[in-house]
Design a protein around this motif. Structure first.
Motif, PDB file in Angstrom:
ATOM      1  N   GLU A   1      33.564  36.087  23.504  1.00 52.99           N
ATOM      2  CA  GLU A   1      33.388  35.505  22.344  1.00 52.99           C
ATOM      3  C   GLU A   1      32.559  34.259  22.499  1.00 52.99           C
ATOM      4  OE1 GLU A   1      36.565  37.685  19.577  1.00 52.99           O
ATOM      5  OE2 GLU A   1      36.891  35.888  20.409  1.00 52.99           O
ATOM      6  N   LYS A   2      33.030  33.497  23.583  1.00 51.88           N
ATOM      7  CA  LYS A   2      32.364  32.034  24.085  1.00 51.88           C
ATOM      8  C   LYS A   2      31.166  32.238  24.839  1.00 51.88           C
ATOM      9  CE  LYS A   2      33.522  27.455  25.122  1.00 51.88           C
ATOM     10  NZ  LYS A   2      34.767  26.261  25.379  1.00 51.88           N
ATOM     11  N   TYR A   3      31.212  33.142  25.735  1.00 49.73           N
ATOM     12  CA  TYR A   3      30.349  33.111  26.918  1.00 49.73           C
ATOM     13  C   TYR A   3      29.354  34.279  27.222  1.00 49.73           C
ATOM     14  CZ  TYR A   3      32.888  28.783  28.634  1.00 49.73           C
ATOM     15  OH  TYR A   3      33.219  27.650  28.550  1.00 49.73           O
ATOM     16  N   GLY A   4      29.659  35.393  26.325  1.00 49.95           N
ATOM     17  CA  GLY A   4      29.094  36.703  26.503  1.00 49.95           C
ATOM     18  C   GLY A   4      29.559  37.238  27.962  1.00 49.95           C
ATOM     19  N   ILE A   5      28.502  38.124  28.283  1.00 49.86           N
ATOM     20  CA  ILE A   5      28.761  38.847  29.461  1.00 49.86           C
ATOM     21  C   ILE A   5      27.125  38.946  30.096  1.00 49.86           C
ATOM     22  CG2 ILE A   5      30.834  40.126  29.029  1.00 49.86           C
ATOM     23  CD1 ILE A   5      29.493  42.661  28.137  1.00 49.86           C
ATOM     24  N   VAL A   6      27.194  39.597  31.313  1.00 48.08           N
ATOM     25  CA  VAL A   6      26.144  39.854  32.007  1.00 48.08           C
ATOM     26  C   VAL A   6      26.111  41.233  32.930  1.00 48.08           C
ATOM     27  CG1 VAL A   6      25.324  37.202  32.132  1.00 48.08           C
ATOM     28  CG2 VAL A   6      26.309  38.449  34.135  1.00 48.08           C
ATOM     29  N   PRO A   7      25.106  41.798  33.294  1.00 42.73           N
ATOM     30  CA  PRO A   7      25.201  42.857  34.147  1.00 42.73           C
ATOM     31  C   PRO A   7      25.658  42.430  35.622  1.00 42.73           C
ATOM     32  CG  PRO A   7      23.210  42.651  33.039  1.00 42.73           C
ATOM     33  CD  PRO A   7      23.801  41.660  32.718  1.00 42.73           C
ATOM     34  N   LYS A   8      26.028  43.072  36.332  1.00 43.85           N
ATOM     35  CA  LYS A   8      26.604  42.818  37.924  1.00 43.85           C
ATOM     36  C   LYS A   8      25.348  42.241  38.576  1.00 43.85           C
ATOM     37  CE  LYS A   8      29.809  44.366  41.456  1.00 43.85           C
ATOM     38  NZ  LYS A   8      30.672  45.285  41.796  1.00 43.85           N
ATOM     39  N   SER A   9      24.253  42.779  38.409  1.00 40.79           N
ATOM     40  CA  SER A   9      23.014  42.502  39.090  1.00 40.79           C
ATOM     41  C   SER A   9      22.643  41.156  38.761  1.00 40.79           C
ATOM     42  CB  SER A   9      21.971  43.307  38.628  1.00 40.79           C
ATOM     43  OG  SER A   9      21.567  43.316  37.268  1.00 40.79           O
ATOM     44  N   VAL A  10      23.090  40.490  37.727  1.00 43.61           N
ATOM     45  CA  VAL A  10      22.667  39.088  37.262  1.00 43.61           C
ATOM     46  C   VAL A  10      23.641  38.183  37.923  1.00 43.61           C
ATOM     47  CG1 VAL A  10      22.477  37.568  35.447  1.00 43.61           C
ATOM     48  CG2 VAL A  10      21.427  39.793  35.204  1.00 43.61           C
ATOM     49  N   MET A  11      24.767  38.453  38.249  1.00 42.27           N
ATOM     50  CA  MET A  11      25.945  37.590  38.950  1.00 42.27           C
ATOM     51  C   MET A  11      26.598  38.451  39.666  1.00 42.27           C
ATOM     52  SD  MET A  11      28.018  34.495  37.434  1.00 42.27           S
ATOM     53  CE  MET A  11      28.961  33.517  38.435  1.00 42.27           C
ATOM     54  N   PRO A  12      26.283  38.867  40.888  1.00 45.83           N
ATOM     55  CA  PRO A  12      27.066  39.757  41.756  1.00 45.83           C
ATOM     56  C   PRO A  12      28.417  39.029  42.448  1.00 45.83           C
ATOM     57  CG  PRO A  12      24.935  38.936  42.896  1.00 45.83           C
ATOM     58  CD  PRO A  12      25.110  38.446  41.398  1.00 45.83           C
ATOM     59  N   GLU A  13      29.245  39.940  43.097  1.00 50.15           N
ATOM     60  CA  GLU A  13      30.312  39.369  43.758  1.00 50.15           C
ATOM     61  C   GLU A  13      29.811  38.371  44.759  1.00 50.15           C
ATOM     62  OE1 GLU A  13      33.777  41.069  43.328  1.00 50.15           O
ATOM     63  OE2 GLU A  13      32.676  40.376  41.360  1.00 50.15           O
ATOM     64  N   THR A  14      30.840  37.516  44.992  1.00 54.26           N
ATOM     65  CA  THR A  14      30.794  36.570  46.135  1.00 54.26           C
ATOM     66  C   THR A  14      32.083  36.644  47.067  1.00 54.26           C
ATOM     67  OG1 THR A  14      31.904  34.658  45.164  1.00 54.26           O
ATOM     68  CG2 THR A  14      29.614  34.810  44.768  1.00 54.26           C
ATOM     69  N   TYR A  15      31.916  35.961  48.104  1.00 54.22           N
ATOM     70  CA  TYR A  15      33.113  36.208  49.047  1.00 54.22           C
ATOM     71  C   TYR A  15      34.594  35.931  48.330  1.00 54.22           C
ATOM     72  CZ  TYR A  15      36.477  34.823  52.787  1.00 54.22           C
ATOM     73  OH  TYR A  15      37.519  34.852  53.527  1.00 54.22           O
ATOM     74  N   SER A  16      34.344  34.619  47.395  1.00 55.97           N
ATOM     75  CA  SER A  16      35.769  34.264  46.663  1.00 55.97           C
ATOM     76  C   SER A  16      35.930  35.092  45.409  1.00 55.97           C
ATOM     77  CB  SER A  16      35.371  32.880  46.510  1.00 55.97           C
ATOM     78  OG  SER A  16      35.462  31.882  47.393  1.00 55.97           O
ATOM     79  N   SER A  17      34.863  35.832  45.001  1.00 59.25           N
ATOM     80  CA  SER A  17      35.675  36.657  43.992  1.00 59.25           C
ATOM     81  C   SER A  17      36.142  37.990  44.389  1.00 59.25           C
ATOM     82  CB  SER A  17      34.114  37.041  43.016  1.00 59.25           C
ATOM     83  OG  SER A  17      33.372  37.847  43.596  1.00 59.25           O
ATOM     84  N   SER A  18      35.626  38.522  45.331  1.00 58.53           N
ATOM     85  CA  SER A  18      36.401  39.472  45.967  1.00 58.53           C
ATOM     86  C   SER A  18      37.483  39.042  46.698  1.00 58.53           C
ATOM     87  CB  SER A  18      35.604  40.240  46.955  1.00 58.53           C
ATOM     88  OG  SER A  18      34.266  40.775  46.272  1.00 58.53           O
ATOM     89  N   LYS A  19      37.496  38.029  47.233  1.00 58.63           N
ATOM     90  CA  LYS A  19      38.818  37.628  47.980  1.00 58.63           C
ATOM     91  C   LYS A  19      39.423  36.160  47.689  1.00 58.63           C
ATOM     92  CE  LYS A  19      40.402  37.732  52.952  1.00 58.63           C
ATOM     93  NZ  LYS A  19      39.687  37.754  54.291  1.00 58.63           N
ATOM     94  N   SER A  20      40.118  36.210  46.655  1.00 58.85           N
ATOM     95  CA  SER A  20      40.132  35.020  45.816  1.00 58.85           C
ATOM     96  C   SER A  20      41.481  34.069  46.090  1.00 58.85           C
ATOM     97  CB  SER A  20      40.656  35.140  44.274  1.00 58.85           C
ATOM     98  OG  SER A  20      41.782  36.011  44.216  1.00 58.85           O
ATOM     99  N   SER A  21      42.019  34.345  47.386  1.00 57.82           N
ATOM    100  CA  SER A  21      43.358  33.479  47.663  1.00 57.82           C
ATOM    101  C   SER A  21      42.808  32.043  48.113  1.00 57.82           C
ATOM    102  CB  SER A  21      43.805  34.027  48.889  1.00 57.82           C
ATOM    103  OG  SER A  21      43.204  34.141  50.045  1.00 57.82           O
ATOM    104  N   GLU A  22      41.584  31.782  48.937  1.00 55.73           N
ATOM    105  CA  GLU A  22      41.226  30.383  49.416  1.00 55.73           C
ATOM    106  C   GLU A  22      40.819  29.595  47.969  1.00 55.73           C
ATOM    107  OE1 GLU A  22      38.129  30.565  51.937  1.00 55.73           O
ATOM    108  OE2 GLU A  22      39.413  32.219  53.277  1.00 55.73           O
ATOM    109  N   LEU A  23      40.166  30.249  47.188  1.00 53.54           N
ATOM    110  CA  LEU A  23      39.706  29.545  45.890  1.00 53.54           C
ATOM    111  C   LEU A  23      40.816  29.350  45.015  1.00 53.54           C
ATOM    112  CD1 LEU A  23      38.107  28.459  43.537  1.00 53.54           C
ATOM    113  CD2 LEU A  23      37.676  30.955  42.752  1.00 53.54           C
ATOM    114  N   ASN A  24      41.891  30.087  44.839  1.00 55.63           N
ATOM    115  CA  ASN A  24      43.014  29.856  43.944  1.00 55.63           C
ATOM    116  C   ASN A  24      43.781  28.615  44.891  1.00 55.63           C
ATOM    117  OD1 ASN A  24      42.514  31.787  42.055  1.00 55.63           O
ATOM    118  ND2 ASN A  24      43.705  33.250  43.300  1.00 55.63           N
ATOM    119  N   SER A  25      44.245  28.700  46.007  1.00 55.75           N
ATOM    120  CA  SER A  25      45.193  27.589  46.822  1.00 55.75           C
ATOM    121  C   SER A  25      44.202  26.360  46.608  1.00 55.75           C
ATOM    122  CB  SER A  25      45.140  27.974  48.172  1.00 55.75           C
ATOM    123  OG  SER A  25      43.867  28.069  48.935  1.00 55.75           O
ATOM    124  N   THR A  26      42.928  26.282  46.678  1.00 53.00           N
ATOM    125  CA  THR A  26      42.309  24.943  46.487  1.00 53.00           C
ATOM    126  C   THR A  26      42.148  24.669  45.081  1.00 53.00           C
ATOM    127  OG1 THR A  26      40.789  25.507  48.356  1.00 53.00           O
ATOM    128  CG2 THR A  26      39.938  23.862  47.025  1.00 53.00           C
TER     129      THR A  26
END
Length: 452
Positions: free
Chosen positions: A157-182
């Protein structure tokens, strides 16, 4: 009330151990079971192959929803499941097989908003000591990957959505433990600063300025790890008829409005929590649970299991899949994709009674919602469900190309939440859902975040 006046009275004695050893060795099957379980483990040894034949993946109502997605090593199941229900609709309308919406895009904004939500909760509890249960609860997990349906609605409702081709996966989206701990390390450090500002009598402007700087740093961290979200983009694709399309200068919100177009207010959370503290046909929310400040709150209508299943069936009969939340680790075989009370017989293997009621499991922390998936089919026999088809988000190497089978009895015991269009509610249910919710404590099991 009976209680022990002296804890020494309850200490384990050598006589007890001798008796337990004697009882164990007197069992004819003791060494056989010991050898089997010690080599194979409890699950493999107690596996009941009856569930394999009962859970054949054939259903009287079976929606064609294409290939399953894969959340990989992240706790975004709730996000994948919700976006999957929307992509099913989009794929049917625009003839787009195997199309995916960007889970990374909503992941970015969820992390960002959860950080701000955490800061607000820190300030709201700044007058409480560090060892208060609410402050300790906050600091245990400042933010995580998990969530609930209403939280994704707040993001869209605030930000909308986009196709996966517009913002694909990254290392930290697919394997989030490093991002979460930081990120959690940063949020806890920021909590120190915010509590100190309150304790020293800082003005509201000084606190707002410090908080603004903190949010800017969170944004930068998320851009580094997940990529910067698109503000405008072109949507280019070929449909299943090989027709070329391009739609230029879309924003995430105009894309949602044009290609999904659901009024998210029409979709409501239905739960089954048969505990004494939650009467049926009442609504509930959870203190300190959410992501977008000022956005949609988490709100559940509690109903009987019979009503719970009937609402899901109505939506399936209309050709629309159903987001649901469950305790996926209970009595389920991940590799076979079977969720059945007959999957394992631990009681027979161990010769002990491990049974509890659904209410007891909730009250005594034995179960809560851990995972969200999508119901895409059901097998009705004489109008009654016997098993359900489930689209998971663990890739195609588990289950039947990623699809699971859930027995109806398993659903009774371990399913806690479905999301349905409120048009399927009865007049009485619709009226109950519209009422102001009772606020539950932050650690209530109905506040659990689906994250497996």
């Amino acid at each position: 009330m009976t209680h022990l006046s002296n804890t020494n009275d309850a200490a384990i004695s050598s006589e007890q151990i001798d008796r337990y050893q004697t009882l164990f060795n007197a069992r004819k099957d003791a060494k056989v079971v010991e050898r089997a379980v010690s080599h194979q483990g409890i699950l493999a040894t107690s596996a009941d192959f009856k569930a394999d034949t009962d859970m054949t993946p054939v259903f009287s109502i079976d929606l064609d929803t294409g290939k399953v997605a894969n959340q990989k090593q992240s706790g975004r199941c709730w996000m994948f499941a919700a976006l999957n229900t929307m992509r099913h609709h989009l794929a049917d309308l625009f003839k787009l097989t195997d199309f995916e919406l960007s889970q990374n895009y909503t992941f970015f904004w969820d992390k960002f908003e959860k950080s701000n939500y955490f800061y607000q909760n820190v300030l709201n509890t700044a007058d409480q000591p560090l060892d208060s249960r609410k402050v300790a609860f906050l600091m245990t997990t400042p933010q995580q990957d998990g969530g609930q349906w209403d939280m994704l609605c707040a993001i869209i409702e605030k930000y909308g959505i986009v196709p996966k081709s517009v913002m694909p996966e990254t290392y930290s989206s697919s394997k989030s433990s490093e991002l979460n701990s930081t990120l959690n390390k940063k949020l806890r450090k920021d909590a120190v600063t915010l509590r100190q500002l309150v304790a020293t009598g800082a003005t509201s402007d000084e606190i707002a300025s410090a908080r603004d700087k903190m949010l800017g740093e969170v944004y930068r961290l998320l851009c580094y790890t997940l990529g910067e979200p698109a503000q405008t983009f072109d949507f280019e694709y070929r449909d299943d008829d090989h027709q070329y399309h391009i739609d230029r200068n879309l924003t995430p919100k105009t894309f949602y409005d044009k290609y999904v177009g659901w009024n998210l207010d029409d979709y409501v959370s239905i739960i089954n929590a048969p505990t004494d503290d939650k009467p049926y046909n009442k609504t509930y929310t959870i203190e300190m649970l959410g992501n977008v400040l000022g956005g949609r709150e988490v709100k559940h209508l509690n109903v009987t299991m019979a009503d719970f299943k009937q609402l899901a069936i109505k939506q399936l009969q209309d050709g629309q899949s159903v987001w649901f939340g469950c305790d996926v680790g209970q009595s389920s075989d991940r590799q076979k994709g079977i969720m059945s009370l007959d999957a394992y017989d631990k009681n027979a293997l161990l010769d002990m009674d491990l049974s509890m009621t659904k209410a007891q499991r909730l009250d005594y922390a034995e179960s809560l919602m851990t995972h969200a998936m999508v119901i895409t089919g059901v097998d009705l026999v004489d109008g009654k469900p016997t098993k359900w088809k489930v689209e998971n988000s663990w890739g195609e190497k588990v289950g039947t190309k990623g699809y699971f089978v859930m027995s109806d009895r398993w659903m009774d015991e371990y399913c806690y939440q479905v999301v349905v269009n409120k048009k399927y509610l009865s007049d009485a249910q619709r009226q109950a859902q519209a009422e102001a919710p009772t606020t539950l404590l932050p650690w209530d099991p109905m506040g659990a975040l689906a994250s497996n």
